[in-house]
Design a protein around this motif. Structure first.
Motif, short mmCIF file in Angstrom:
data_model
loop_
_atom_site.label_atom_id
_atom_site.label_comp_id
_atom_site.label_asym_id
_atom_site.label_seq_id
_atom_site.Cartn_x
_atom_site.Cartn_y
_atom_site.Cartn_z
N LYS A 16 -3.33 6.88 12.97
CA LYS A 16 -4.56 7.52 12.47
C LYS A 16 -4.96 6.95 11.12
CE LYS A 16 -3.91 12.04 14.64
NZ LYS A 16 -3.65 13.46 14.36
N ARG A 17 -3.99 6.84 10.22
CA ARG A 17 -4.27 6.33 8.88
C ARG A 17 -4.72 4.88 8.93
NH1 ARG A 17 0.71 9.39 6.93
NH2 ARG A 17 -0.19 11.29 6.09
N GLN A 18 -4.11 4.12 9.81
CA GLN A 18 -4.48 2.71 9.95
C GLN A 18 -5.94 2.59 10.39
OE1 GLN A 18 -2.27 0.62 12.96
NE2 GLN A 18 -2.88 -1.39 12.21
N ALA A 19 -6.36 3.41 11.34
CA ALA A 19 -7.75 3.38 11.80
C ALA A 19 -8.70 3.81 10.70
CB ALA A 19 -7.91 4.30 13.02
N ARG A 20 -8.31 4.84 9.93
CA ARG A 20 -9.14 5.33 8.85
C ARG A 20 -9.31 4.27 7.76
NH1 ARG A 20 -6.27 10.08 7.10
NH2 ARG A 20 -6.59 10.85 9.20
N ASN A 21 -8.21 3.61 7.40
CA ASN A 21 -8.25 2.58 6.38
C ASN A 21 -9.05 1.37 6.84
OD1 ASN A 21 -6.73 4.11 4.61
ND2 ASN A 21 -4.80 3.16 5.21
N LYS A 22 -8.94 1.04 8.11
CA LYS A 22 -9.70 -0.09 8.66
C LYS A 22 -11.19 0.21 8.59
CE LYS A 22 -9.95 -3.10 12.68
NZ LYS A 22 -9.42 -3.37 14.03
N ALA A 23 -11.57 1.44 8.89
CA ALA A 23 -12.98 1.82 8.82
C ALA A 23 -13.49 1.76 7.38
CB ALA A 23 -13.17 3.23 9.38
N ARG A 24 -12.66 2.19 6.42
CA ARG A 24 -13.06 2.12 5.02
C ARG A 24 -13.25 0.68 4.55
NH1 ARG A 24 -9.17 6.62 3.89
NH2 ARG A 24 -10.48 8.45 3.75
N ARG A 25 -12.30 -0.18 4.91
CA ARG A 25 -12.42 -1.60 4.54
C ARG A 25 -13.65 -2.22 5.17
NH1 ARG A 25 -6.74 -1.66 4.97
NH2 ARG A 25 -6.87 -2.25 7.16
N SER A 26 -13.93 -1.85 6.41
CA SER A 26 -15.09 -2.38 7.11
C SER A 26 -16.39 -1.93 6.44
CB SER A 26 -15.08 -1.91 8.56
OG SER A 26 -16.23 -2.33 9.22
#
Length: 90
Positions: A16-26
């Motif tokens: 979940k955190r990985q997906a959230r962080n990926k969205a923020r970086r994107s």
């Protein structure tokens, strides 16, 4: 796959955190690219509003731990330098 209940939970939390962080970086990359396009097209007012949005996204990413503090400062500094050269030339 994890065997213990706690390690299974940690594994799910990491996904979940990985997906959230990926969205923020994107989102940081997206708003930065929009700003760069506005600078390339010499659109001063659009670039100024997008600079504020980019600065906000970068600060949010820094606060959430997606970006390190110096990396965030460098990104904002580069964007600000490009904005100042655009406003001076316009």
């Amino acid at each position: 796959m994890a065997n213990l209940k706690s390690s299974k939970k940690r594994s799910l939390q990491n996904v979940k955190r990985q997906a959230r962080n990926k969205a923020r970086r994107s989102s940081i990359k997206t708003v930065t690219k929009k700003f760069m396009d506005a600078v390339q097209n010499n659109e001063v007012s659009l670039a100024q509003t997008l600079f504020i949005a980019a600065q906000s996204e970068i600060a949010r990413g820094k606060g959430k731990g997606v970006l390190k503090a110096n990396t965030a400062a460098n990104k904002v500094s580069r964007l600000a330098r490009q904005l100042s050269t655009l406003t001076k030339s316009a």
